[in-house]
Design a protein around this motif. Structure first.
Motif, PDB file in Angstrom:
ATOM      1  N   GLU A 195       0.853  -1.189   0.000  1.00  0.00           N
ATOM      2  CA  GLU A 195       0.000   0.000   0.000  1.00  0.00           C
ATOM      3  C   GLU A 195       0.893   1.246   0.000  1.00  0.00           C
ATOM      4  N   PRO A 196       0.351   2.401  -0.417  1.00  0.00           N
ATOM      5  CA  PRO A 196       1.155   3.628  -0.433  1.00  0.00           C
ATOM      6  C   PRO A 196       1.793   3.958   0.918  1.00  0.00           C
ATOM      7  N   GLN A 197       1.075   3.745   2.022  1.00  0.00           N
ATOM      8  CA  GLN A 197       1.646   4.020   3.342  1.00  0.00           C
ATOM      9  C   GLN A 197       2.853   3.126   3.611  1.00  0.00           C
ATOM     10  N   GLN A 198       2.761   1.870   3.213  1.00  0.00           N
ATOM     11  CA  GLN A 198       3.879   0.942   3.392  1.00  0.00           C
ATOM     12  C   GLN A 198       5.052   1.339   2.502  1.00  0.00           C
ATOM     13  N   LEU A 199       4.747   1.810   1.309  1.00  0.00           N
ATOM     14  CA  LEU A 199       5.799   2.277   0.405  1.00  0.00           C
ATOM     15  C   LEU A 199       6.493   3.517   0.970  1.00  0.00           C
ATOM     16  N   GLN A 200       5.728   4.390   1.612  1.00  0.00           N
ATOM     17  CA  GLN A 200       6.325   5.567   2.243  1.00  0.00           C
ATOM     18  C   GLN A 200       7.266   5.151   3.370  1.00  0.00           C
ATOM     19  N   GLN A 201       6.837   4.174   4.160  1.00  0.00           N
ATOM     20  CA  GLN A 201       7.699   3.680   5.241  1.00  0.00           C
ATOM     21  C   GLN A 201       8.971   3.055   4.674  1.00  0.00           C
ATOM     22  N   LEU A 202       8.808   2.279   3.617  1.00  0.00           N
ATOM     23  CA  LEU A 202       9.969   1.649   2.983  1.00  0.00           C
ATOM     24  C   LEU A 202      10.892   2.714   2.398  1.00  0.00           C
ATOM     25  N   ARG A 203      10.311   3.739   1.768  1.00  0.00           N
ATOM     26  CA  ARG A 203      11.116   4.836   1.228  1.00  0.00           C
ATOM     27  C   ARG A 203      11.914   5.519   2.336  1.00  0.00           C
ATOM     28  N   ASN A 204      11.251   5.813   3.450  1.00  0.00           N
ATOM     29  CA  ASN A 204      11.920   6.463   4.575  1.00  0.00           C
ATOM     30  C   ASN A 204      13.054   5.594   5.123  1.00  0.00           C
ATOM     31  N   GLN A 205      12.799   4.299   5.236  1.00  0.00           N
ATOM     32  CA  GLN A 205      13.820   3.371   5.726  1.00  0.00           C
ATOM     33  C   GLN A 205      15.016   3.345   4.776  1.00  0.00           C
ATOM     34  N   LEU A 206      14.749   3.272   3.486  1.00  0.00           N
ATOM     35  CA  LEU A 206      15.836   3.250   2.503  1.00  0.00           C
ATOM     36  C   LEU A 206      16.619   4.558   2.512  1.00  0.00           C
ATOM     37  N   GLN A 207      15.918   5.683   2.687  1.00  0.00           N
ATOM     38  CA  GLN A 207      16.605   6.970   2.765  1.00  0.00           C
ATOM     39  C   GLN A 207      17.521   7.021   3.985  1.00  0.00           C
ATOM     40  N   ASP A 208      17.040   6.520   5.125  1.00  0.00           N
ATOM     41  CA  ASP A 208      17.859   6.499   6.340  1.00  0.00           C
ATOM     42  C   ASP A 208      19.082   5.606   6.161  1.00  0.00           C
ATOM     43  N   GLU A 209      18.887   4.433   5.573  1.00  0.00           N
ATOM     44  CA  GLU A 209      20.002   3.510   5.348  1.00  0.00           C
ATOM     45  C   GLU A 209      21.014   4.116   4.370  1.00  0.00           C
ATOM     46  N   LEU A 210      20.510   4.769   3.334  1.00  0.00           N
ATOM     47  CA  LEU A 210      21.384   5.400   2.346  1.00  0.00           C
ATOM     48  C   LEU A 210      22.193   6.529   2.990  1.00  0.00           C
ATOM     49  N   TYR A 248       3.435   6.377  -8.821  1.00  0.00           N
ATOM     50  CA  TYR A 248       2.437   5.750  -9.685  1.00  0.00           C
ATOM     51  C   TYR A 248       1.168   5.435  -8.902  1.00  0.00           C
ATOM     52  N   LYS A 249       1.318   4.848  -7.723  1.00  0.00           N
ATOM     53  CA  LYS A 249       0.144   4.466  -6.925  1.00  0.00           C
ATOM     54  C   LYS A 249      -0.627   5.695  -6.445  1.00  0.00           C
ATOM     55  N   VAL A 250       0.082   6.740  -6.071  1.00  0.00           N
ATOM     56  CA  VAL A 250      -0.588   7.976  -5.644  1.00  0.00           C
ATOM     57  C   VAL A 250      -1.350   8.579  -6.822  1.00  0.00           C
ATOM     58  N   GLU A 251      -0.742   8.542  -7.991  1.00  0.00           N
ATOM     59  CA  GLU A 251      -1.411   9.046  -9.195  1.00  0.00           C
ATOM     60  C   GLU A 251      -2.679   8.241  -9.483  1.00  0.00           C
ATOM     61  N   GLN A 252      -2.585   6.921  -9.356  1.00  0.00           N
ATOM     62  CA  GLN A 252      -3.746   6.063  -9.596  1.00  0.00           C
ATOM     63  C   GLN A 252      -4.858   6.343  -8.587  1.00  0.00           C
ATOM     64  N   LEU A 253      -4.478   6.518  -7.317  1.00  0.00           N
ATOM     65  CA  LEU A 253      -5.480   6.829  -6.284  1.00  0.00           C
ATOM     66  C   LEU A 253      -6.143   8.172  -6.562  1.00  0.00           C
ATOM     67  N   THR A 254      -5.354   9.129  -7.006  1.00  0.00           N
ATOM     68  CA  THR A 254      -5.887  10.456  -7.316  1.00  0.00           C
ATOM     69  C   THR A 254      -6.883  10.359  -8.476  1.00  0.00           C
ATOM     70  N   LYS A 255      -6.554   9.598  -9.495  1.00  0.00           N
ATOM     71  CA  LYS A 255      -7.464   9.407 -10.631  1.00  0.00           C
ATOM     72  C   LYS A 255      -8.754   8.729 -10.200  1.00  0.00           C
ATOM     73  N   GLN A 256      -8.646   7.733  -9.325  1.00  0.00           N
ATOM     74  CA  GLN A 256      -9.841   7.035  -8.823  1.00  0.00           C
ATOM     75  C   GLN A 256     -10.752   7.993  -8.074  1.00  0.00           C
ATOM     76  N   MET A 257     -10.158   8.810  -7.229  1.00  0.00           N
ATOM     77  CA  MET A 257     -10.945   9.756  -6.443  1.00  0.00           C
ATOM     78  C   MET A 257     -11.608  10.805  -7.335  1.00  0.00           C
ATOM     79  N   GLU A 258     -10.905  11.260  -8.378  1.00  0.00           N
ATOM     80  CA  GLU A 258     -11.462  12.239  -9.303  1.00  0.00           C
ATOM     81  C   GLU A 258     -12.591  11.648 -10.103  1.00  0.00           C
ATOM     82  N   SER A 259     -12.482  10.383 -10.483  1.00  0.00           N
ATOM     83  CA  SER A 259     -13.528   9.740 -11.283  1.00  0.00           C
ATOM     84  C   SER A 259     -14.779   9.471 -10.451  1.00  0.00           C
TER      85      SER A 259
END
Length: 155
Positions: free
Chosen positions: A16-31, A142-153
């Motif tokens: 899910e996008p929230q999990q991807l955000q957590q993974l992104r944050n973790q990868l940024q910290d490790e990097l 990509y997932k945020v864009e897809q969610l935004t399109k779903q909400m707009e539709s």
């Protein structure tokens, strides 16, 4: 006793996008941590290279030459060169050993090889983390864009 490190592959497209955000944050910290370690190793590398040049130049000097001895980066005291055949090298944790010039250079070269090997390993890890981070960010966008399109539709 060695710890068993288990890695498992995760299909990030299923997150899910929230999990991807957590993974992104973790990868940024490790990097960030890996980049800091790499910077420290490169600093040590430069210091050992400077030390090697200095040790190699000791035999070129004459005994009893006046020299300036560094106390800090910007503070020196006058001294005299007492011996051009040996150097005193810190071998770690405050222990010093007197060695002939050739052995001193060999010791520094071993340290440099060890540091070079670690630099190479960390550089590979940094490249891997960057690639993973780029993949996660692209998928998150990509997932945020897809969610935004779903909400707009739906509106």
């Amino acid at each position: 006793m060695a710890a068993n490190v288990q890695t498992r592959n995760i299909d990030i497209s299923q997150l899910e996008p929230q999990q991807l955000q957590q993974l992104r944050n973790q990868l940024q910290d490790e990097l960030k941590a890996l980049s800091q370690n790499l910077q420290k190793l490169r600093l040590a590398q430069r210091k050992f290279q400077e030390s090697k040049k200095s040790v190699e130049n000791v035999p070129l000097a004459q005994e009893n030459n006046d020299i300036m001895i560094p106390l800090t980066r910007s503070m020196y005291v006058p001294g005299r060169l007492a011996d051009t055949k040996t150097v005193t090298i810190e071998i770690g944790t405050g222990f010093f050993v007197k060695k002939p010039i050739k052995e001193g250079v060999e010791f520094i070269e071993r340290k440099l090889k060890y540091i070079d090997k670690n630099v190479d390993a960390i550089e590979a890890q940094v490249m891997n983390k960057r690639t993973n981070l780029e993949s996660v960010v692209a998928l998150l966008n990509y997932k945020v864009e897809q969610l935004t399109k779903q909400m707009e539709s739906k509106q």
